[in-house]
Design a protein around this motif. Structure first.
Motif, PDB file in Angstrom:
ATOM      1  N   THR A 178     -10.578  10.627 -27.163  1.00  0.00           N
ATOM      2  CA  THR A 178     -11.107  10.671 -28.529  1.00  0.00           C
ATOM      3  C   THR A 178     -12.359  11.547 -28.567  1.00  0.00           C
ATOM      4  O   THR A 178     -12.568  12.309 -29.520  1.00  0.00           O
ATOM      5  CB  THR A 178     -11.399   9.240 -29.031  1.00  0.00           C
ATOM      6  OG1 THR A 178     -10.165   8.514 -29.038  1.00  0.00           O
ATOM      7  CG2 THR A 178     -11.979   9.242 -30.438  1.00  0.00           C
ATOM      8  N   ASP A 193      -5.528   9.989 -34.125  1.00  0.00           N
ATOM      9  CA  ASP A 193      -6.117   9.299 -32.976  1.00  0.00           C
ATOM     10  C   ASP A 193      -5.303   8.063 -32.605  1.00  0.00           C
ATOM     11  O   ASP A 193      -5.007   7.229 -33.463  1.00  0.00           O
ATOM     12  CB  ASP A 193      -7.565   8.909 -33.298  1.00  0.00           C
ATOM     13  CG  ASP A 193      -8.298   8.420 -32.060  1.00  0.00           C
ATOM     14  OD1 ASP A 193      -8.382   9.188 -31.079  1.00  0.00           O
ATOM     15  OD2 ASP A 193      -8.769   7.268 -32.049  1.00  0.00           O
ATOM     16  N   GLU A 194      -4.963   7.975 -31.326  1.00  0.00           N
ATOM     17  CA  GLU A 194      -4.200   6.838 -30.779  1.00  0.00           C
ATOM     18  C   GLU A 194      -2.750   6.778 -31.267  1.00  0.00           C
ATOM     19  O   GLU A 194      -2.117   5.729 -31.159  1.00  0.00           O
ATOM     20  CB  GLU A 194      -4.886   5.486 -31.078  1.00  0.00           C
ATOM     21  CG  GLU A 194      -6.338   5.399 -30.652  1.00  0.00           C
ATOM     22  CD  GLU A 194      -6.527   5.230 -29.152  1.00  0.00           C
ATOM     23  OE1 GLU A 194      -5.548   5.382 -28.386  1.00  0.00           O
ATOM     24  OE2 GLU A 194      -7.662   4.963 -28.736  1.00  0.00           O
TER      25      GLU A 194
HETATM   26 MG    MG Z   1      -9.389   6.959 -27.833  1.00  0.00          MG
END
Ligand code: MG
Ligand code: ATP
Length: 182
Positions: free
Chosen positions: A23, A113-114
């Motif tokens: 991230t 993200d993710e």
């Molecule tokens: Mg992350």
């Protein structure tokens, strides 16, 4: 061979692996992007995976950076009182939002993200992942983060970096640090 006609090609970028920094790497790209006055959209697939530091930091970059907190929190963790169906519906909504934002033409950079984690949990199917990627506009840069990226995604991405854990303070019992981990 480098090809100057490819200069405006939007890349599919994947940050995966078990080491810290996926991230963080995506957020580093945000800083570079806003330096050019680009608009960035971040969609967070697992709610609660972002902490106050990055949430408040991103707010300061508004309106250049838009953050969409989606998902229904961590799946299968102690305080998870949501059904799989609820998690699945939240992930589906995040997926729809991702496609909408990608196709809006408003952003030069979109970060999911993710997303890899949502795929691994079975909240997003392989077909849904493939459809999402196939619909990426040519000039858009798309970043996908999360552990255990699917083989298909790795094969179809232009840039893949695997964060490999060499050392993490957690192994020595050092807890997450303000400004570093949250
Ligand atoms: Mg992350
Ligand atoms: P970061 O957000 O710090 O760049 P990440 O995106 O690579 O980390 P995630 O899998 O999203 O990692 O995990 C998020 C949280 O878990 C962060 O607080 C991070 O510090 C921590 N973390 C990441 N990798 C490890 C690891 N190998 N061991 C223990 N904790 C980790």
């Amino acid at each position: 061979m480098p090809d100057s006609t490819n200069r405006d090609k939007g890349l599919l970028i994947v940050y995966t692996g078990d080491g810290k920094g996926k991230t963080t790497a995506a957020l580093g790209m945000v800083i570079r992007a806003i330096g050019y006055g680009w608009k960035v959209c971040i969609i967070q697939f697992i709610k609660g995976s972002w902490k106050y530091g990055e949430l408040d930091g991103i707010k300061r970059l508004s309106p250049n950076v838009e953050l969409n907190v989606m998902g229904e929190g961590f799946v299968g963790i102690i305080d998870d009182n949501k059904s799989f169906e609820e998690h699945r519906n939240a992930a589906k909504k995040a997926l729809e939002t991702s496609i909408e934002k990608m196709l809006s033409g408003l952003y030069e950079l979109v970060i999911l993200d993710e997303l890899n984690v949502a795929v691994n949990l079975g909240l997003i199917t392989q077909d849904e992942l493939e459809e999402l990627i196939l619909r990426k506009p040519e000039r858009l840069h798309l970043v996908i983060t999360g552990r255990n990226a699917r083989k298909w995604l790795i094969e179809n991405a232009d840039l893949v970096t695997e964060m490999k854990e060499i050392k993490h303070p957690f192994r020595k019992g050092i807890l997450a640090q303000k400004g570093i981990d949250f």
